[in-house]
Scaffold this motif. Structure first.
Motif, PDB file in Angstrom:
ATOM      1  N   ARG A 179      30.019  40.678  68.053  1.00 38.38           N
ATOM      2  CA  ARG A 179      29.695  41.550  69.182  1.00 38.38           C
ATOM      3  C   ARG A 179      28.829  42.728  68.746  1.00 38.38           C
ATOM      4  O   ARG A 179      27.924  43.165  69.468  1.00 38.38           O
ATOM      5  CB  ARG A 179      30.995  42.040  69.822  1.00 38.38           C
ATOM      6  CG  ARG A 179      30.818  42.709  71.171  1.00 38.38           C
ATOM      7  CD  ARG A 179      32.155  42.989  71.830  1.00 38.38           C
ATOM      8  NE  ARG A 179      33.015  43.849  71.053  1.00 38.38           N
ATOM      9  CZ  ARG A 179      34.106  43.453  70.408  1.00 38.38           C
ATOM     10  NH1 ARG A 179      34.463  42.175  70.429  1.00 38.38           N
ATOM     11  NH2 ARG A 179      34.837  44.297  69.717  1.00 38.38           N
ATOM     12  N   LYS A 180      29.110  43.243  67.548  1.00 38.55           N
ATOM     13  CA  LYS A 180      28.396  44.428  67.061  1.00 38.55           C
ATOM     14  C   LYS A 180      27.268  44.077  66.086  1.00 38.55           C
ATOM     15  O   LYS A 180      26.616  44.978  65.552  1.00 38.55           O
ATOM     16  CB  LYS A 180      29.382  45.364  66.362  1.00 38.55           C
ATOM     17  CG  LYS A 180      30.548  45.829  67.245  1.00 38.55           C
ATOM     18  CD  LYS A 180      30.089  46.679  68.406  1.00 38.55           C
ATOM     19  CE  LYS A 180      31.278  47.207  69.197  1.00 38.55           C
ATOM     20  NZ  LYS A 180      30.858  48.042  70.355  1.00 38.55           N
ATOM     21  N   ASN A 181      27.064  42.768  65.855  1.00 32.87           N
ATOM     22  CA  ASN A 181      26.007  42.309  64.951  1.00 32.87           C
ATOM     23  C   ASN A 181      26.161  42.919  63.558  1.00 32.87           C
ATOM     24  O   ASN A 181      25.216  43.445  62.971  1.00 32.87           O
ATOM     25  CB  ASN A 181      24.627  42.638  65.518  1.00 32.87           C
ATOM     26  CG  ASN A 181      23.520  41.856  64.821  1.00 32.87           C
ATOM     27  OD1 ASN A 181      23.729  40.746  64.347  1.00 32.87           O
ATOM     28  ND2 ASN A 181      22.336  42.450  64.744  1.00 32.87           N
ATOM     29  N   LEU A 182      27.372  42.797  63.016  1.00 36.81           N
ATOM     30  CA  LEU A 182      27.692  43.320  61.694  1.00 36.81           C
ATOM     31  C   LEU A 182      27.826  42.168  60.714  1.00 36.81           C
ATOM     32  O   LEU A 182      28.150  41.034  61.094  1.00 36.81           O
ATOM     33  CB  LEU A 182      28.985  44.129  61.738  1.00 36.81           C
ATOM     34  CG  LEU A 182      28.996  45.328  62.691  1.00 36.81           C
ATOM     35  CD1 LEU A 182      30.406  45.892  62.824  1.00 36.81           C
ATOM     36  CD2 LEU A 182      28.028  46.407  62.204  1.00 36.81           C
ATOM     37  N   LYS A 183      27.628  42.446  59.442  1.00 36.38           N
ATOM     38  CA  LYS A 183      27.626  41.389  58.419  1.00 36.38           C
ATOM     39  C   LYS A 183      29.026  41.064  57.904  1.00 36.38           C
ATOM     40  O   LYS A 183      29.445  39.908  57.899  1.00 36.38           O
ATOM     41  CB  LYS A 183      26.721  41.812  57.269  1.00 36.38           C
ATOM     42  CG  LYS A 183      26.543  40.748  56.191  1.00 36.38           C
ATOM     43  CD  LYS A 183      25.744  39.551  56.669  1.00 36.38           C
ATOM     44  CE  LYS A 183      25.375  38.628  55.522  1.00 36.38           C
ATOM     45  NZ  LYS A 183      24.717  37.380  55.988  1.00 36.38           N
ATOM     46  N   TYR A 184      29.735  42.085  57.427  1.00 33.68           N
ATOM     47  CA  TYR A 184      31.028  41.860  56.781  1.00 33.68           C
ATOM     48  C   TYR A 184      32.141  42.661  57.452  1.00 33.68           C
ATOM     49  O   TYR A 184      31.926  43.799  57.895  1.00 33.68           O
ATOM     50  CB  TYR A 184      30.974  42.250  55.301  1.00 33.68           C
ATOM     51  CG  TYR A 184      30.072  41.384  54.462  1.00 33.68           C
ATOM     52  CD1 TYR A 184      30.447  40.080  54.117  1.00 33.68           C
ATOM     53  CD2 TYR A 184      28.850  41.865  54.009  1.00 33.68           C
ATOM     54  CE1 TYR A 184      29.610  39.285  53.340  1.00 33.68           C
ATOM     55  CE2 TYR A 184      28.014  41.077  53.224  1.00 33.68           C
ATOM     56  CZ  TYR A 184      28.400  39.791  52.899  1.00 33.68           C
ATOM     57  OH  TYR A 184      27.565  39.007  52.132  1.00 33.68           O
ATOM     58  N   GLY A 185      33.323  42.075  57.464  1.00 32.72           N
ATOM     59  CA  GLY A 185      34.492  42.765  57.984  1.00 32.72           C
ATOM     60  C   GLY A 185      35.710  42.431  57.142  1.00 32.72           C
ATOM     61  O   GLY A 185      35.722  41.437  56.397  1.00 32.72           O
ATOM     62  N   MET A 186      36.729  43.257  57.267  1.00 34.18           N
ATOM     63  CA  MET A 186      37.923  43.097  56.442  1.00 34.18           C
ATOM     64  C   MET A 186      39.181  43.285  57.270  1.00 34.18           C
ATOM     65  O   MET A 186      39.219  44.087  58.202  1.00 34.18           O
ATOM     66  CB  MET A 186      37.914  44.124  55.299  1.00 34.18           C
ATOM     67  CG  MET A 186      39.162  44.114  54.416  1.00 34.18           C
ATOM     68  SD  MET A 186      39.177  45.480  53.231  1.00 34.18           S
ATOM     69  CE  MET A 186      37.827  44.983  52.162  1.00 34.18           C
ATOM     70  N   VAL A 187      40.218  42.528  56.909  1.00 31.08           N
ATOM     71  CA  VAL A 187      41.563  42.736  57.429  1.00 31.08           C
ATOM     72  C   VAL A 187      42.440  43.096  56.244  1.00 31.08           C
ATOM     73  O   VAL A 187      42.414  42.400  55.211  1.00 31.08           O
ATOM     74  CB  VAL A 187      42.113  41.470  58.113  1.00 31.08           C
ATOM     75  CG1 VAL A 187      43.555  41.695  58.568  1.00 31.08           C
ATOM     76  CG2 VAL A 187      41.246  41.079  59.294  1.00 31.08           C
ATOM     77  N   THR A 188      43.203  44.166  56.358  1.00 30.44           N
ATOM     78  CA  THR A 188      44.044  44.583  55.239  1.00 30.44           C
ATOM     79  C   THR A 188      45.315  45.227  55.756  1.00 30.44           C
ATOM     80  O   THR A 188      45.348  45.779  56.859  1.00 30.44           O
ATOM     81  CB  THR A 188      43.280  45.539  54.306  1.00 30.44           C
ATOM     82  OG1 THR A 188      44.097  45.854  53.171  1.00 30.44           O
ATOM     83  CG2 THR A 188      42.890  46.827  55.023  1.00 30.44           C
ATOM     84  N   MET A 189      46.360  45.151  54.954  1.00 29.00           N
ATOM     85  CA  MET A 189      47.640  45.733  55.357  1.00 29.00           C
ATOM     86  C   MET A 189      48.546  45.939  54.159  1.00 29.00           C
ATOM     87  O   MET A 189      48.394  45.305  53.116  1.00 29.00           O
ATOM     88  CB  MET A 189      48.353  44.835  56.373  1.00 29.00           C
ATOM     89  CG  MET A 189      48.758  43.481  55.850  1.00 29.00           C
ATOM     90  SD  MET A 189      47.451  42.254  55.977  1.00 29.00           S
ATOM     91  CE  MET A 189      47.364  42.068  57.754  1.00 29.00           C
ATOM     92  N   CYS A 190      49.497  46.856  54.342  1.00 31.73           N
ATOM     93  CA  CYS A 190      50.584  46.981  53.386  1.00 31.73           C
ATOM     94  C   CYS A 190      51.646  45.947  53.757  1.00 31.73           C
ATOM     95  O   CYS A 190      51.655  45.417  54.866  1.00 31.73           O
ATOM     96  CB  CYS A 190      51.167  48.387  53.395  1.00 31.73           C
ATOM     97  SG  CYS A 190      51.849  48.915  54.989  1.00 31.73           S
ATOM     98  N   VAL A 191      52.523  45.664  52.808  1.00 34.71           N
ATOM     99  CA  VAL A 191      53.514  44.613  53.003  1.00 34.71           C
ATOM    100  C   VAL A 191      54.863  45.090  52.494  1.00 34.71           C
ATOM    101  O   VAL A 191      54.955  45.673  51.408  1.00 34.71           O
ATOM    102  CB  VAL A 191      53.099  43.323  52.249  1.00 34.71           C
ATOM    103  CG1 VAL A 191      54.115  42.208  52.479  1.00 34.71           C
ATOM    104  CG2 VAL A 191      51.709  42.863  52.676  1.00 34.71           C
ATOM    105  N   GLY A 192      55.901  44.847  53.261  1.00 31.65           N
ATOM    106  CA  GLY A 192      57.234  45.266  52.884  1.00 31.65           C
ATOM    107  C   GLY A 192      57.627  44.807  51.489  1.00 31.65           C
ATOM    108  O   GLY A 192      57.203  43.760  51.012  1.00 31.65           O
TER     109      GLY A 192
END
Length: 398
Positions: free
Chosen positions: A373-386
């Motif tokens: 939608r934003k015409n971007l190259k790279y994206g990331m998903v990240t999170m902390c974990v119990g």
């Protein structure tokens, strides 16, 4: 030896996220919800032969009761997939859904599969956060360095806030921004591409008529974002994990219900079935940290995922950093020097909700569609974990 090949996301969708216990999915079984979102993902690729799906991998943080007995396999069967399609449920707590995507991608990348479904599901309305009968090994308490395994998530957030010097005011301001960004994105229709509207049935009793009643409605937006959130209101909330602490219900993620699903395919499958790749799965990393400060997990996982991809965090045009708590989110952003403008531009779990094992798949759908939608190259998903982990996955728009 087979060469490593690319794994492409060819479908990505999610349910709206409902508040637990009183929200619109409170009576919606998680296995049925998983089946619903798998069917929705398949509907996005009408040219794909369902028999070509090798496996369904579904993340679930508390895989018991209504979401037990290998919910991935149950969801696959309920979705109408051929019985030849197998299923496995994986659990890395809050990163379960993202780990499902990583595992599906890896099967394709090493040439063991051409089409995979990766998903995540969690009903915090039906299954409590610690499960119905939690039991920790007594050996955890024999060494002081292991006791953090038993800490509640809120207490770990308090410890992060103390060590990284994140003030109550900063946490509340971050929470307010999460709600404001989420409301603005909803009003602008930014979530439309990633959300599949779901029909829910509300059941009750008409006392005057003396009969049961059922009303069906369609839900299409996350119900956690609150337009009336203010700094003053957040400041009035009492701390809940430490008497002199700074972490409140207002600057913590919401317990929620939801599901997400992605379909991944090899280049050969893309050509065979005439599919349109939305993104390429680039890299994944999971790292361990001291359990008592589990919220800093992304500080270790993000640099590793970037290193595997040969990228820098400045290359990321969009980052979905799961807002388990404002304290840990700010600690991660500040320590790694992340650009706040590209972190959760449409709000995060404080406003939108955090259905534990589903969140990784849900936020992967967010990134995939946001990049296009934003015409971007790279994206990331990240999170902390119990219990002291962090995870990060990188996607590339194609």
């Amino acid at each position: 030896m087979k060469q490593i090949q690319d794994a492409y996301i060819v479908a990505a969708t999610r349910t709206p996220i409902g508040r637990s216990h009183k929200g619109f999915f409170r009576n919606y079984r998680p296995d049925d919800l998983l089946a619903t979102i798998i069917r929705a993902a398949l509907a996005q690729v009408p040219g794909l032969d369902p028999k070509a799906v090798e496996d369904v991998i579904a993340g679930c943080a508390i895989p018991e009761a209504q979401q037990g007995l290998n919910v991935a396999r149950i969801g696959a069967v309920l979705a109408g997939l051929p019985t030849s399609v197998s299923g496995i449920t994986v659990n890395r707590f809050c990163a379960s859904g993202l780990s499902a995507v990583q595992m599906a991608a890896d099967r394709i990348r090493v040439g063991e599969a051409d089409v995979m479904i990766a998903a995540g599901v969690e009903s915090m309305s039906m299954v409590p956060m610690m499960g119905n009968s939690p039991s920790l090994s007594p050996n955890i308490f024999t060494r002081s360095e292991d006791v953090g395994i038993a800490y509640g998530m809120g207490l770990t957030a308090e410890k992060v806030a103390q060590q990284w010097k994140v003030s109550r005011e900063a946490q509340d301001a971050f929470a307010l921004q999460s709600h404001q960004r989420a409301i603005a994105a909803q009003q602008a229709g930014e979530f439309a591409d990633e959300i599949t509207p779901i029909e829910v049935t509300d059941r009750g009793v008409d006392l005057q008529a003396g009969e049961a009643v059922a009303k069906t409605r369609t839900v299409s937006l996350d119900e956690g974002a609150r337009p009336d959130t203010t700094l003053e209101g957040l400041a009035r909330l009492r701390t809940v994990f430490a008497a002199r602490g700074t972490v409140t219900a207002g600057n913590s993620s919401q317990t929620s219900d939801g599901a997400g699903a992605l379909i991944l395919a090899s280049e050969a499958a893309v050509k065979r079935f005439g599919l349109t790749p939305l993104a390429r799965f680039v890299s994944f990393a999971s790292k361990g940290v001291p359990p008592e400060i589990m919220g800093i997990g992304p500080i270790e996982a993000i640099p590793a995922a970037l290193r595997y991809a040969g990228l820098k965090h400045e290359d990321m045009g969009w980052i979905e950093l799961n807002e388990a708590f404002a304290a840990q989110s700010l600690a991660v952003i500040r320590t790694l020097g992340l650009n706040p403008d590209v972190v959760n531009p449409m709000g995060g779990a404080i406003a939108l909700g955090h259905p534990l094992g589903a969140t990784g798949a849900i936020r992967s759908a967010t990134v995939v569609h946001a990049l296009r939608r934003k015409n971007l190259k790279y994206g990331m998903v990240t999170m902390c974990v119990g219990m002291g982990q962090g995870a990060a996955g990188i996607f590339e728009r194609v």
